[in-house]
Each structure stands twice: as structure tokens, then as C-alpha cells.
Motif scaffolding. Structure first.
Motif, PDB file in Angstrom:
ATOM      1  N   MET A   1       1.059  -1.341   0.231  1.00  0.00           N
ATOM      2  CA  MET A   1       0.367  -0.127   0.179  1.00  0.00           C
ATOM      3  C   MET A   1       1.120   1.719  -0.109  1.00  0.00           C
ATOM      4  SD  MET A   1      -4.145   0.752   0.491  1.00  0.00           S
ATOM      5  CE  MET A   1      -3.788  -0.556   1.539  1.00  0.00           C
ATOM      6  N   ASP A   2       0.779   2.148  -0.795  1.00  0.00           N
ATOM      7  CA  ASP A   2       1.706   3.154  -1.296  1.00  0.00           C
ATOM      8  C   ASP A   2       1.695   4.222  -0.036  1.00  0.00           C
ATOM      9  OD1 ASP A   2       2.889   2.177  -3.812  1.00  0.00           O
ATOM     10  OD2 ASP A   2       1.497   3.611  -4.692  1.00  0.00           O
ATOM     11  N   LYS A   3       2.712   4.938   0.548  1.00  0.00           N
ATOM     12  CA  LYS A   3       2.547   6.225   1.416  1.00  0.00           C
ATOM     13  C   LYS A   3       3.196   7.469   0.722  1.00  0.00           C
ATOM     14  CE  LYS A   3       3.493   2.388   5.638  1.00  0.00           C
ATOM     15  NZ  LYS A   3       3.747   2.212   6.569  1.00  0.00           N
ATOM     16  N   ILE A   4       3.029   8.254   1.248  1.00  0.00           N
ATOM     17  CA  ILE A   4       3.978   9.764   1.061  1.00  0.00           C
ATOM     18  C   ILE A   4       4.474   9.833   2.052  1.00  0.00           C
ATOM     19  CG2 ILE A   4       3.745  12.345   0.674  1.00  0.00           C
ATOM     20  CD1 ILE A   4       1.726  11.263  -1.469  1.00  0.00           C
ATOM     21  N   GLU A   5       5.817  10.405   2.588  1.00  0.00           N
ATOM     22  CA  GLU A   5       6.901  10.477   3.215  1.00  0.00           C
ATOM     23  C   GLU A   5       6.953  11.820   2.611  1.00  0.00           C
ATOM     24  OE1 GLU A   5       9.037   6.879   5.628  1.00  0.00           O
ATOM     25  OE2 GLU A   5      10.464   8.145   4.575  1.00  0.00           O
ATOM     26  N   ILE A   6       6.777  12.655   4.235  1.00  0.00           N
ATOM     27  CA  ILE A   6       7.024  14.361   3.996  1.00  0.00           C
ATOM     28  C   ILE A   6       8.104  14.544   5.098  1.00  0.00           C
ATOM     29  CG2 ILE A   6       6.492  16.631   3.400  1.00  0.00           C
ATOM     30  CD1 ILE A   6       4.004  15.414   2.768  1.00  0.00           C
ATOM     31  N   ILE A   7       9.416  15.707   4.715  1.00  0.00           N
ATOM     32  CA  ILE A   7      10.014  16.194   6.028  1.00  0.00           C
ATOM     33  C   ILE A   7       9.387  17.943   5.671  1.00  0.00           C
ATOM     34  CG2 ILE A   7      12.548  16.925   7.004  1.00  0.00           C
ATOM     35  CD1 ILE A   7      11.668  14.275   6.943  1.00  0.00           C
ATOM     36  N   GLY A   8       8.662  18.151   6.309  1.00  0.00           N
ATOM     37  CA  GLY A   8       7.934  19.061   6.258  1.00  0.00           C
ATOM     38  C   GLY A   8       9.297  21.083   6.756  1.00  0.00           C
ATOM     39  N   THR A 393       5.968  13.260   8.282  1.00  0.00           N
ATOM     40  CA  THR A 393       4.794  13.238   8.120  1.00  0.00           C
ATOM     41  C   THR A 393       5.084  11.967   6.977  1.00  0.00           C
ATOM     42  OG1 THR A 393       3.798  14.826   8.614  1.00  0.00           O
ATOM     43  CG2 THR A 393       2.417  13.778   8.084  1.00  0.00           C
ATOM     44  N   THR A 394       4.122  10.574   7.487  1.00  0.00           N
ATOM     45  CA  THR A 394       3.915  10.308   6.137  1.00  0.00           C
ATOM     46  C   THR A 394       2.090   9.879   6.611  1.00  0.00           C
ATOM     47  OG1 THR A 394       5.365   8.705   7.656  1.00  0.00           O
ATOM     48  CG2 THR A 394       4.313   7.604   5.877  1.00  0.00           C
ATOM     49  N   ILE A 395       2.078   9.556   5.348  1.00  0.00           N
ATOM     50  CA  ILE A 395       0.831   9.486   5.040  1.00  0.00           C
ATOM     51  C   ILE A 395      -0.277   8.369   4.327  1.00  0.00           C
ATOM     52  CG2 ILE A 395      -1.553  10.810   3.387  1.00  0.00           C
ATOM     53  CD1 ILE A 395       0.520  13.129   3.527  1.00  0.00           C
ATOM     54  N   ASN A 396      -0.586   7.293   5.315  1.00  0.00           N
ATOM     55  CA  ASN A 396      -1.427   5.934   4.466  1.00  0.00           C
ATOM     56  C   ASN A 396      -2.573   6.137   3.159  1.00  0.00           C
ATOM     57  OD1 ASN A 396       0.805   4.513   6.638  1.00  0.00           O
ATOM     58  ND2 ASN A 396       0.096   6.090   7.778  1.00  0.00           N
ATOM     59  N   ARG A 397      -2.217   5.190   3.054  1.00  0.00           N
ATOM     60  CA  ARG A 397      -4.062   4.606   1.966  1.00  0.00           C
ATOM     61  C   ARG A 397      -3.642   5.865   1.125  1.00  0.00           C
ATOM     62  NH1 ARG A 397      -8.815   3.390   6.100  1.00  0.00           N
ATOM     63  NH2 ARG A 397      -7.434   1.311   7.041  1.00  0.00           N
ATOM     64  N   VAL A 398      -2.737   6.395  -0.105  1.00  0.00           N
ATOM     65  CA  VAL A 398      -2.708   7.942  -0.733  1.00  0.00           C
ATOM     66  C   VAL A 398      -2.898   6.881  -2.066  1.00  0.00           C
ATOM     67  CG1 VAL A 398      -0.327   7.962  -2.059  1.00  0.00           C
ATOM     68  CG2 VAL A 398       0.141   7.679  -0.417  1.00  0.00           C
ATOM     69  N   TYR A 399      -3.443   5.843  -2.371  1.00  0.00           N
ATOM     70  CA  TYR A 399      -4.050   5.636  -3.054  1.00  0.00           C
ATOM     71  C   TYR A 399      -5.323   6.655  -3.434  1.00  0.00           C
ATOM     72  CZ  TYR A 399      -7.680   2.988  -0.262  1.00  0.00           C
ATOM     73  OH  TYR A 399      -8.562   2.570   1.246  1.00  0.00           O
TER      74      TYR A 399
END
Ligand code: EPZ
Length: 422
Positions: A1-8, A393-399
């Protein structure tokens, strides 16, 4: 399941190109059902929802040739009038094939689209409108059955609520009806005007789109087997994608040029961004958005177009969560469109909800966290929150995001964000 990782913490800088509008492309592709022959489309966005409606049209028997943002749809071979549950449940805007199918074939069987995270999403007005045009409607085993003895018959119909896809469904159905239809209390979104322009290019006679009263002179009287004709259709830019990047630029105190958007379509968003202190300049090259050191608290109330769009409520709430002072967010369109609030609270936002009002008390900054995407626009707001938060921040369920944003992480990467899909 794709995730998106962001360093703010990085102010966005540079230029971003806006894609074709998901909510314009969906009805435009459905309109191909009305045509005996091929329809050529350009500027189609590469989104999961577009893939879904193409699969549905192919399942009905249409042929589709795709090449990047272009595609050719020929609905002449359609030999099936049933839109199956498994396809409709994935994308509730599949309801947009109902009007065209019953108009062209005299019958249609479309799975009732269920509700979704943001609300019950009823389609009662779509069905009442088709009944006003002479369709017999029944609901059995979770399917809408619509039939007509001969053709749909032009009539007057008043929408209790200005529904976007309801207006689109009835406008399409009425083009092949016998006689004139007058729709009142219509939605006025740019996507409706774009659909009317396309239908008229296909030989229909639609007048007044973009206003509350739309008149459609059906061609059903002139021929036994009425259909519209081949045309080339260019999809208008996505005003919600544009607004999302504009809010992200303001929230990160960045300086971003938004290219390809239509300023006329985003007046409500521009107005609120300027009230919050951001600089929004409409130039020949595009719309330039510069953030302000101090973000001013700004109240918003979502309304049908041309009011502030509900599809921008979650994104703007992130901007208000780091503003100076308190802002009131009043959501008037959907009954459950604060799903993003819990996730923003986990990132340090100070928000309290009472019914369809949210009180947003500005905090100095958000902090990165693991968060869960839910509906499309709530997910986009979490990306903006990750871009402004301190830390990761890691955002799950990127679909959820991929349904409505084309390569969102690539576009933010070109603006200097520290973001990656994993
Ligand atoms: C369209 O949905 C958009 N989707 C939505 O975008 C958008 O949020 C919405 O319009 C409002 O602008 C597409 O265009 C594909 P409505 P739609 O019918 O047509 C009530 C996104 O994120 N209603 O205008 O389904 C309904 O419950 C999506 O891109 C009825 O009661 O919305 C709501 O309260 C989310 N009966 C209000 O009307 C009906 O028969 C407006 O809904 C139809 C609607």
C-alpha cells in the motif's frame, strides 16, 4: 500500500502546471455514449477515477484508444446498458452514465452508488429529473432500473438542491429527448458550462449553462434513432488542483507560479487567500502566489459555485491552523466533511467541531506524524499539513489522493518539497 513521506518546513518555490479537471473529464467522457461515432479528447488527466470510467465504458462495449492525455472513445458498439456494482462502487460518479444510456437506448441499469466518507451522497434528484422526462424508475437489488417506452420527453424540472452531477446527468439526457427541457435551480460550476459547450459541439442545443436555468432543445423529435455527432473536446483545467497548490504555496510561505489554471474559475479561492494575507497576482504566465510571514485568520463558508468550493475546505483549514487568531469553517454542502480534523489534531492543530462548524485556533506550527488519508480532498490537506509541519509526516492509504491528483508528489518535488512516495 503506497505511502507518502514528507519532511516539512521548506517554502515551495517554482512553477507547477495544472492538469485537466477530473470533475470536467468524468461527465465529458460519459457524454460519448450519446454519440454514434468517435469523440476525441485532449488534456485528460492521468487519474484513478479516469481509469475507472474508461473501464466502465469499455465494459458497456465502447472502444477506447488512449495516448497519454489524449483519448478517442467510440460508443457506437455499446451493447450493454448495465453499469455493474463492482465498477460503480469504485467511483460513484459512474452515475453519470445513467442519463446518456436511458436517453440513447431507452433503458439503463446502473448500480446505486453508495455513500462515501463525506456523506450519504443521495442521487434522488437525478432520478426525479429523469422521471420528469418520462423515464420509469425502479430500484431493485441495489440497482437503478430506468426505462422509457419510446424516447425521453422534454419537460420542466426544478432541482431542490443545485446538484453538480444531477445537472450534468439531466442536461445530457435531455439532448436526445423529444422537445424542450428547462432545468431550474441548476448548479453553475465551470464543469457544467464545459459539458454544455462540448454537447453543443456534438450537435446538441443547450442554452444557459453556468446560470440557474438551462434550456435544452432535444433532437429526439427529428429522427427515430437520435444521436449526437463526433467532435474534438479539450478538458478545462482543474480548479481544485490549482487551489490546492495555491494554498500550499501560501501555507509554506513560498513563491509559486501556477500555470494552466483559469483565474475566472477560482475567484472564491483567490478572494480568501488574499484575505489571509497571501499575495495572488494574475500574470500572463499564470497565477503567482506568495505567502505572508503572518497568516491572518479568515472565516470560510462552503457554497455552490461561485461560492467557496467545498472541495477546498480541508486544504484551506490547514492554512488557518497556522494562522494568527481563530477562524470559523462552515461546511454547508456535505454532512461529514471534517474527517481530516482528527488527523490534523494529531499533528498539533487546535480545532473543535460543533455540527457543521469547525473553530480553528491558529497554532505556531504543526508537528509531523503518521496520518491516514480518507477521502480525496482530506488527503490533499494532509499533504499540505506535512509540507508545513516540523519533522516527518507519513501519509498512509495514498490511493485516495491518486483518485484526483496527477503525480502529486512529483509536482511538489519540482517545487522543492522534501517529499517521496514509498
Ligand atoms: C460533485 O459531486 C463533485 N464530483 C464533488 O467533488 C463536489 O464536492 C460536489 O459536486 C459539490 O461541488 C464530481 O463532479 C464528480 P452534488 P456531486 O450533487 O455532484 C445533495 C471531489 O472531491 N444531493 O452537487 O455528487 C448532496 O447530498 C468530489 O472531486 C441530493 O440531496 O455533488 C450534497 O449535499 C467530492 N440529492 C449536495 O446535494 C441528489 O440527487 C451537493 O451534491 C444529489 C445531490
Amino acid at each position: 500500500m503506497d505511502k507518502i513521506e514528507i519532511i516539512g518546513g521548506t517554502p515551495l518555490q517554482g512553477t507547477v502546471q495544472i492538469s485537466g479537471a477530473k470533475n470536467a473529464a468524468l461527465p465529458l467522457l460519459a457524454a460519448s455514449i450519446l454519440v454514434q461515432g468517435a469523440v476525441d479528447y485532449t488534456n485528460i488527466p492521468d487519474l484513478m477515477d479516469i481509469k475507472s470510467i474508461k473501464l466502465l465504458l469499455q465494459d458497456l462495449g465502447a472502444t477506447i484508444e488512449s495516448n497519454g492525455s489524449q483519448c478517442r472513445i467510440n460508443a457506437s458498439p455499446i451493447n450493454k446498458i448495465e453499469a455493474e456494482y463492482d465498477l460503480v462502487r469504485k467511483m460513484r460518479a459512474s452515475i453519470l452514465v445513467l442519463g446518456p444510456l436511458v436517453a440513447r437506448f431507452g433503458r439503463a441499469r446502473v448500480s446505486l452508488p453508495g455513500g462515501c466518507a463525506i456523506g450519504a451522497r443521495p442521487v434522488d434528484l437525478h432520478l426525479k429529473g429523469l422521471e420528469a422526462l418520462g423515464a420509469k424508475i425502479s430500484i431493485e437489488h441495489g440497482y437503478i432500473e430506468a426505462t422509457t417506452d419510446d424516447k425521453l420527453i422534454g419537460n420542466e424540472f426544478y432541482f431542490d438542491i443545485p446538484t453538480v452531477t444531477g445537472t450534468e446527468n439531466l442536461m445530457m439526457a435531455a439532448t436526445l429527448a423529444k422537445g424542450t427541457t428547462i432545468l431550474r435551480n441548476c448548479a453553475r460550476e465551470p464543469e457544467i458550462t464545459a459539458l454544455a459547450d462540448a454537447l453543443n459541439k456534438m450537435g446538441a442545443d443547450v442554452i444557459g449553462a453556468g446560470t440557474a436555468v438551462i434550456r435544452i432543445n432535444g433532437i429526439g423529435t427529428d429522427s427515430l434513432n437520435p444521436s449526437l455527432k463526433s467532435a474534438s473536446i479539450h478538458v478545462i483545467p482543474d480548479r481544485i488542483e490549482a487551489g490546492t497548490f495555491m494554498v500550499a504555496a501560501a501555507a509554506t510561505n513560498g513563491d509559486v507560479l501556477i500555470q494552466g489554471a483559469e483565474p475566472e474559475h477560482i475567484g472564491g479561492i483567490i478572494n480568501k487567500l488574499r484575505q489571509s494575507g497571501a499575495s495572488v497576482e494574475i500574470t500572463q504566465d499564470g497565477i503567482r502566489v506568495k505567502g505572508a510571514e503572518k497568516i491572518k485568520s479568515t472565516d470560510i463558508k462552503t457554497l455552490p459555485y461561485p461560492g467557496f468550493p467545498t472541495d477546498m475546505q480541508a486544504q484551506f483549514m490547514v492554512l488557518m491552523s497556522i494562522a494568527e487568531g481563530n477562524s470559523v469553517v462552515h461546511e454547508t454542502i456535505f454532512e461529514n466533511r471534517f474527517i481530516h480534523v482528527n488527523e490534523l489534531q494529531r499533528m498539533g492543530a487546535d480545532i473543535s467541531i460543533s455540527g457543521n462548524y469547525a473553530m480553528v485556533r491558529g497554532v505556531k506550527n504543526l508537528s509531523g506524524a503518521q496520518v491516514m488519508a480518507s477521502d480525496l480532498r482530506a488527503s490533499a490537506s494532509l499533504v499540505i499539513a506535512g509540507l508545513v509541519a516540523k519533522g516527518s509526516t507519513t501519509i498512509n492509504r495514498v490511493y485516495h489522493i491518486d483518485r484526483g491528483y496527477e503525480s502529486i508528489e512529483k509536482k511538489f518535488l519540482t517545487l522543492g518539497a522534501n517529499i517521496r512516495r514509498c
